[in-house]
Design a protein around this motif. Structure first.
Motif, PDB file in Angstrom:
ATOM      1  N   ILE A 412     -51.160  45.472  81.310  1.00  0.00           N
ATOM      2  CA  ILE A 412     -51.692  44.556  80.989  1.00  0.00           C
ATOM      3  C   ILE A 412     -50.712  42.816  80.474  1.00  0.00           C
ATOM      4  CG2 ILE A 412     -53.255  43.000  78.809  1.00  0.00           C
ATOM      5  CD1 ILE A 412     -54.386  45.738  78.711  1.00  0.00           C
ATOM      6  N   ALA A 413     -49.371  43.565  80.122  1.00  0.00           N
ATOM      7  CA  ALA A 413     -48.695  42.870  79.749  1.00  0.00           C
ATOM      8  C   ALA A 413     -47.842  42.513  81.179  1.00  0.00           C
ATOM      9  CB  ALA A 413     -47.455  43.841  79.074  1.00  0.00           C
ATOM     10  N   TRP A 414     -47.797  43.077  81.985  1.00  0.00           N
ATOM     11  CA  TRP A 414     -47.110  42.956  83.625  1.00  0.00           C
ATOM     12  C   TRP A 414     -47.979  41.913  84.682  1.00  0.00           C
ATOM     13  CZ3 TRP A 414     -42.934  42.753  86.073  1.00  0.00           C
ATOM     14  CH2 TRP A 414     -42.285  43.480  86.847  1.00  0.00           C
ATOM     15  N   ALA A 415     -49.279  42.090  84.857  1.00  0.00           N
ATOM     16  CA  ALA A 415     -50.430  41.864  84.884  1.00  0.00           C
ATOM     17  C   ALA A 415     -50.316  40.147  84.790  1.00  0.00           C
ATOM     18  CB  ALA A 415     -51.145  42.009  84.765  1.00  0.00           C
ATOM     19  N   SER A 416     -49.978  39.712  83.324  1.00  0.00           N
ATOM     20  CA  SER A 416     -49.715  38.589  82.750  1.00  0.00           C
ATOM     21  C   SER A 416     -48.490  38.131  83.118  1.00  0.00           C
ATOM     22  CB  SER A 416     -50.347  37.870  81.113  1.00  0.00           C
ATOM     23  OG  SER A 416     -50.207  37.386  81.144  1.00  0.00           O
ATOM     24  N   ILE A 417     -47.546  38.888  82.833  1.00  0.00           N
ATOM     25  CA  ILE A 417     -46.186  37.993  83.230  1.00  0.00           C
ATOM     26  C   ILE A 417     -45.817  37.436  85.094  1.00  0.00           C
ATOM     27  CG2 ILE A 417     -43.468  38.974  83.370  1.00  0.00           C
ATOM     28  CD1 ILE A 417     -44.229  40.677  80.812  1.00  0.00           C
ATOM     29  N   LEU A 418     -46.398  38.444  85.892  1.00  0.00           N
ATOM     30  CA  LEU A 418     -46.517  38.453  86.805  1.00  0.00           C
ATOM     31  C   LEU A 418     -46.459  37.415  87.662  1.00  0.00           C
ATOM     32  CD1 LEU A 418     -46.118  41.777  88.784  1.00  0.00           C
ATOM     33  CD2 LEU A 418     -44.059  40.152  87.875  1.00  0.00           C
ATOM     34  N   THR A 419     -47.931  36.826  86.361  1.00  0.00           N
ATOM     35  CA  THR A 419     -48.852  35.866  86.964  1.00  0.00           C
ATOM     36  C   THR A 419     -48.848  34.553  86.490  1.00  0.00           C
ATOM     37  OG1 THR A 419     -50.518  37.562  88.029  1.00  0.00           O
ATOM     38  CG2 THR A 419     -51.426  35.095  87.270  1.00  0.00           C
ATOM     39  N   MET A 420     -49.035  34.606  84.955  1.00  0.00           N
ATOM     40  CA  MET A 420     -49.395  32.996  84.269  1.00  0.00           C
ATOM     41  C   MET A 420     -48.132  32.413  84.114  1.00  0.00           C
ATOM     42  SD  MET A 420     -51.916  33.931  83.904  1.00  0.00           S
ATOM     43  CE  MET A 420     -52.763  32.441  83.353  1.00  0.00           C
ATOM     44  N   PRO A 421     -46.600  32.561  83.787  1.00  0.00           N
ATOM     45  CA  PRO A 421     -45.842  31.470  83.976  1.00  0.00           C
ATOM     46  C   PRO A 421     -46.209  30.565  85.748  1.00  0.00           C
ATOM     47  CG  PRO A 421     -44.998  33.686  83.213  1.00  0.00           C
ATOM     48  CD  PRO A 421     -45.996  33.869  83.738  1.00  0.00           C
ATOM     49  N   TYR A 422     -45.952  31.423  87.127  1.00  0.00           N
ATOM     50  CA  TYR A 422     -45.937  30.418  87.796  1.00  0.00           C
ATOM     51  C   TYR A 422     -46.869  29.602  88.530  1.00  0.00           C
ATOM     52  CZ  TYR A 422     -42.060  35.024  88.606  1.00  0.00           C
ATOM     53  OH  TYR A 422     -41.406  35.252  88.545  1.00  0.00           O
ATOM     54  N   ALA A 423     -48.140  30.399  87.150  1.00  0.00           N
ATOM     55  CA  ALA A 423     -49.530  29.631  87.757  1.00  0.00           C
ATOM     56  C   ALA A 423     -49.080  28.100  87.187  1.00  0.00           C
ATOM     57  CB  ALA A 423     -50.450  30.063  87.016  1.00  0.00           C
ATOM     58  N   ILE A 424     -48.800  28.497  85.370  1.00  0.00           N
ATOM     59  CA  ILE A 424     -48.446  27.162  84.681  1.00  0.00           C
ATOM     60  C   ILE A 424     -47.341  26.309  84.964  1.00  0.00           C
ATOM     61  CG2 ILE A 424     -47.425  26.368  82.246  1.00  0.00           C
ATOM     62  CD1 ILE A 424     -48.803  29.332  81.609  1.00  0.00           C
ATOM     63  N   LEU A 425     -46.053  26.770  85.637  1.00  0.00           N
ATOM     64  CA  LEU A 425     -44.927  26.327  86.281  1.00  0.00           C
ATOM     65  C   LEU A 425     -44.912  25.956  87.460  1.00  0.00           C
ATOM     66  CD1 LEU A 425     -41.711  25.962  85.739  1.00  0.00           C
ATOM     67  CD2 LEU A 425     -41.763  28.162  87.272  1.00  0.00           C
ATOM     68  N   SER A 426     -45.842  26.043  88.376  1.00  0.00           N
ATOM     69  CA  SER A 426     -46.340  25.421  89.809  1.00  0.00           C
ATOM     70  C   SER A 426     -47.162  24.382  89.453  1.00  0.00           C
ATOM     71  CB  SER A 426     -47.313  25.992  90.560  1.00  0.00           C
ATOM     72  OG  SER A 426     -48.434  26.227  90.259  1.00  0.00           O
ATOM     73  N   ALA A 427     -47.551  24.409  87.944  1.00  0.00           N
ATOM     74  CA  ALA A 427     -48.015  22.683  88.135  1.00  0.00           C
ATOM     75  C   ALA A 427     -47.637  21.404  87.747  1.00  0.00           C
ATOM     76  CB  ALA A 427     -49.213  22.992  87.147  1.00  0.00           C
ATOM     77  N   ALA A 428     -46.257  22.129  87.261  1.00  0.00           N
ATOM     78  CA  ALA A 428     -45.174  21.099  86.200  1.00  0.00           C
ATOM     79  C   ALA A 428     -44.571  20.937  87.106  1.00  0.00           C
ATOM     80  CB  ALA A 428     -44.892  21.856  85.144  1.00  0.00           C
ATOM     81  N   LEU A 429     -44.416  20.767  88.373  1.00  0.00           N
ATOM     82  CA  LEU A 429     -42.726  21.329  89.075  1.00  0.00           C
ATOM     83  C   LEU A 429     -42.953  19.936  90.975  1.00  0.00           C
ATOM     84  CD1 LEU A 429     -41.509  24.458  89.394  1.00  0.00           C
ATOM     85  CD2 LEU A 429     -40.769  22.636  88.095  1.00  0.00           C
ATOM     86  N   PRO A 430     -42.256  18.990  90.974  1.00  0.00           N
ATOM     87  CA  PRO A 430     -42.669  18.573  91.910  1.00  0.00           C
ATOM     88  C   PRO A 430     -42.544  19.487  93.845  1.00  0.00           C
ATOM     89  CG  PRO A 430     -40.303  18.117  91.326  1.00  0.00           C
ATOM     90  CD  PRO A 430     -41.328  19.014  90.411  1.00  0.00           C
ATOM     91  N   ALA A 431     -43.600  18.907  94.136  1.00  0.00           N
ATOM     92  CA  ALA A 431     -43.742  19.901  95.552  1.00  0.00           C
ATOM     93  C   ALA A 431     -42.562  20.740  96.964  1.00  0.00           C
ATOM     94  CB  ALA A 431     -45.002  19.645  96.034  1.00  0.00           C
ATOM     95  N   GLU A 432     -41.911  19.352  96.579  1.00  0.00           N
ATOM     96  CA  GLU A 432     -41.081  19.468  97.158  1.00  0.00           C
ATOM     97  C   GLU A 432     -39.743  20.180  97.325  1.00  0.00           C
ATOM     98  OE1 GLU A 432     -39.942  15.931  94.782  1.00  0.00           O
ATOM     99  OE2 GLU A 432     -41.109  16.601  96.140  1.00  0.00           O
ATOM    100  N   LYS A 433     -39.651  21.115  96.168  1.00  0.00           N
ATOM    101  CA  LYS A 433     -38.558  21.557  94.908  1.00  0.00           C
ATOM    102  C   LYS A 433     -39.654  22.839  94.557  1.00  0.00           C
ATOM    103  CE  LYS A 433     -35.389  17.853  93.837  1.00  0.00           C
ATOM    104  NZ  LYS A 433     -34.421  18.400  94.351  1.00  0.00           N
ATOM    105  N   LEU A 434     -39.895  23.396  95.003  1.00  0.00           N
ATOM    106  CA  LEU A 434     -40.603  24.317  94.531  1.00  0.00           C
ATOM    107  C   LEU A 434     -39.698  25.409  94.840  1.00  0.00           C
ATOM    108  CD1 LEU A 434     -44.812  24.695  95.559  1.00  0.00           C
ATOM    109  CD2 LEU A 434     -43.319  24.477  93.560  1.00  0.00           C
ATOM    110  N   GLY A 435     -38.710  25.665  95.755  1.00  0.00           N
ATOM    111  CA  GLY A 435     -38.149  26.789  96.328  1.00  0.00           C
ATOM    112  C   GLY A 435     -36.853  27.452  95.018  1.00  0.00           C
TER     113      GLY A 435
END
Length: 493
Positions: A412-435
């Motif tokens: 349960i933890a592993w699923a959240s670790i691999l999903t939620m931080p990136y879903a949260i982070l991607s909304a806070a980053l400029p699109a051209e600097k995602l990499g």
């Protein structure tokens, strides 16, 4: 202008390559300690030999992120890195179980982890590139599903080869069992085919299209240019701190791997000085200066998530290093790496890792509706608490089957670790600097692993040399700190 929504096959094709990459990681995580022990490594030295993995990620992922943001050609932006990493990882997977000694095995682990990181890092940014903001939780959950499925197959491979195809599970001293060797061969083929699938079935948006999407894709709109910093700042303090650590290793008789911590601090301070001098000389348009400038300009959300990641991955790395000796000793009562009982226990570790990966595959698809109901932050807090409970339960469980319950919580933890931080982070980053930012975010995954690799050998030797299960108490406590740190992140659906 918004990015088109992806249908089922669009989500599938975008993330299928991660299925193969995770087979490679699962074979590495479940079997590298076993390979090292088969080649004669003592338990106290395992953490140091594992140091190749985090050190490689620390160096490779920011560089790959930086350059993939700036790549565009006939084969796209991210896909050339997917394919190059897959080719190298395939070769490393074939070579590692045939290593003639510890040095060769350590070097091949270095190559394997570097190659997997070359392929993996752009996949995180790829989801942000290809999906509109409202689909990103589902996109990363889909990616997590493939990660879990790949991990199940990779973790179970040696046991399935033994139980179903009757491949030998033991070998002479200094040799790797055939079940592990053939498992690595199968994993190599699966990794290459899966990554090639994504390369051939997806078409990336051009830089011009991404710029047009930027206002409405859920990330921060507009271009954020990097401003290189010509100030040396705290660099002398980083160098002094590193020198102090090096001096204390000799003074206090600490394990030699701790030298790496001091060396890392010194290297970071020197990098800051070199970057500042390049900028002052009008040569600030280089990878080092740009990466350090982006690191300094991290969005606030990323900084808060970075602390969460630091604690989270410290706990996970402890689990990956010490689960094999814990299970083989406490449950299968074996210390001799050439014995049948030891190898049976090592196979059971593969089963346990497959359980948490399988649970993660299923739980990943519960995350989008759960996040809509209680928020992304609270969803991740729940997952981290489950992980802490799973690690703590290893302290008291001595039955092989009951250990599966522990792995359900870890899954349960592993699923959240691999999903939620990136879903949260991607909304806070400029699109051209995602990499680059996804690569820099990885620093807070691999830095704790580097620290664990450097110090856990000393911790085990000094505090519980006869019972490494107490490493799980440390893992549980650190995962609990990750849950507390997550409460500082803004909650959103």
């Amino acid at each position: 202008m918004d990015k088109p929504r992806q249908g089922f096959w669009g989500l599938w094709n975008t993330s299928f390559g991660f299925f193969g990459i995770q087979i490679g990681f699962a074979l590495q995580n479940a079997n590298v300690s076993r390979i090292f022990q088969s080649l004669g490594t003592a338990e106290k030295d395992l953490a140091f030999l594992w140091i190749a993995a985090p050190l490689t990620g620390l160096l490779v992922q920011p560089l790959i992120g930086h350059y993939s943001d700036r790549t565009w050609g006939r084969f796209g932006r991210r896909r050339p890195y997917f394919l190059a990493g897959a080719v190298l990882a395939t070769l490393a997977l074939v070579g590692m179980p045939n290593a003639g000694g510890l040095l060769a095995a350590a070097l091949l682990l270095w190559l394997l982890d570097a190659s997997l990181n070359i392929s993996m890092e752009p996949f995180r940014a790829f989801v942000g590139d290809m999906l509109p903001g409202r689909q990103r939780t589902a996109g990363y959950a889909f990616q997590t599903g493939f990660i879990g499925a790949g991990a199940v197959l990779g973790s179970l491979a040696p046991m399935l080869l033994t139980d179903v195809f009757h491949v030998a599970n033991v070998a002479s001293p200094g040799e790797v069992p055939p079940s592990v060797r053939y498992g690595f061969y199968i994993g190599a083929a699966a990794l290459f085919v899966a990554v090639l699938w994504t390369v051939l079935t997806t078409r990336e948006y051009s830089p011009e299209q991404l710029a047009a999407f930027a206002e409405s894709d859920g990330g921060q709109a507009g271009r954020r240019d990097t401003v290189s910093n010509d100030r040396i700042g705290l660099a002398p303090l980083w160098i002094a701190g590193g020198a102090l650590v090096v001096a204390l290793v000799g003074r206090l008789g600490l394990d030699k791997p701790v030298y790496l911590l001091g060396g890392g601090l010194i290297a970071f301070g020197l990098a800051r000085i070199v970057s500042a001098l390049l900028v002052r000389g009008g040569r600030g348009n280089n990878a080092l200066s740009q990466i350090l400038a982006d690191l300094a300009a991290m969005p606030a959300t990323m900084k808060r998530l970075a602390l969460v990641q630091f604690f989270t991955w410290s706990a996970l790395f402890i689990m990956w290093i010490y689960t094999t000796p814990i299970v083989t000793e406490r449950v299968f009562h074996a210390r001799n790496a050439t014995s049948s009982a030891f190898n049976e226990g090592a196979n059971w570790v593969g089963v346990l890792f497959a359980v948490y990966s399988g649970v993660a595959t299923l739980w990943a698809f519960a995350l989008p509706p759960l996040a809509r109901a209680i928020g992304r932050r609270n969803t991740h807090v729940l997952g981290l608490v489950c992980g802490a409970a799973g690690f703590a339960s290893l302290l008291v469980i001595r039955d092989a089957w009951w250990l599966m319950g522990s792995m359900v919580l870890v899954g349960i933890a592993w699923a959240s670790i691999l999903t939620m931080p990136y879903a949260i982070l991607s909304a806070a980053l400029p699109a051209e600097k995602l990499g680059i930012y996804m690569g820099l975010f990885n620093i807070f995954i691999v830095l704790p692993q580097l620290i664990v690799s450097s110090v856990m050998g000393a911790v085990v030797s000094h505090f519980f040399p006869q019972d490494v299960v107490w490493t799980m108490a440390i893992a549980a406590g650190v995962m609990g700190l990750a849950a507390l740190a997550m409460l500082r992140v803004e909650n959103c659906a």
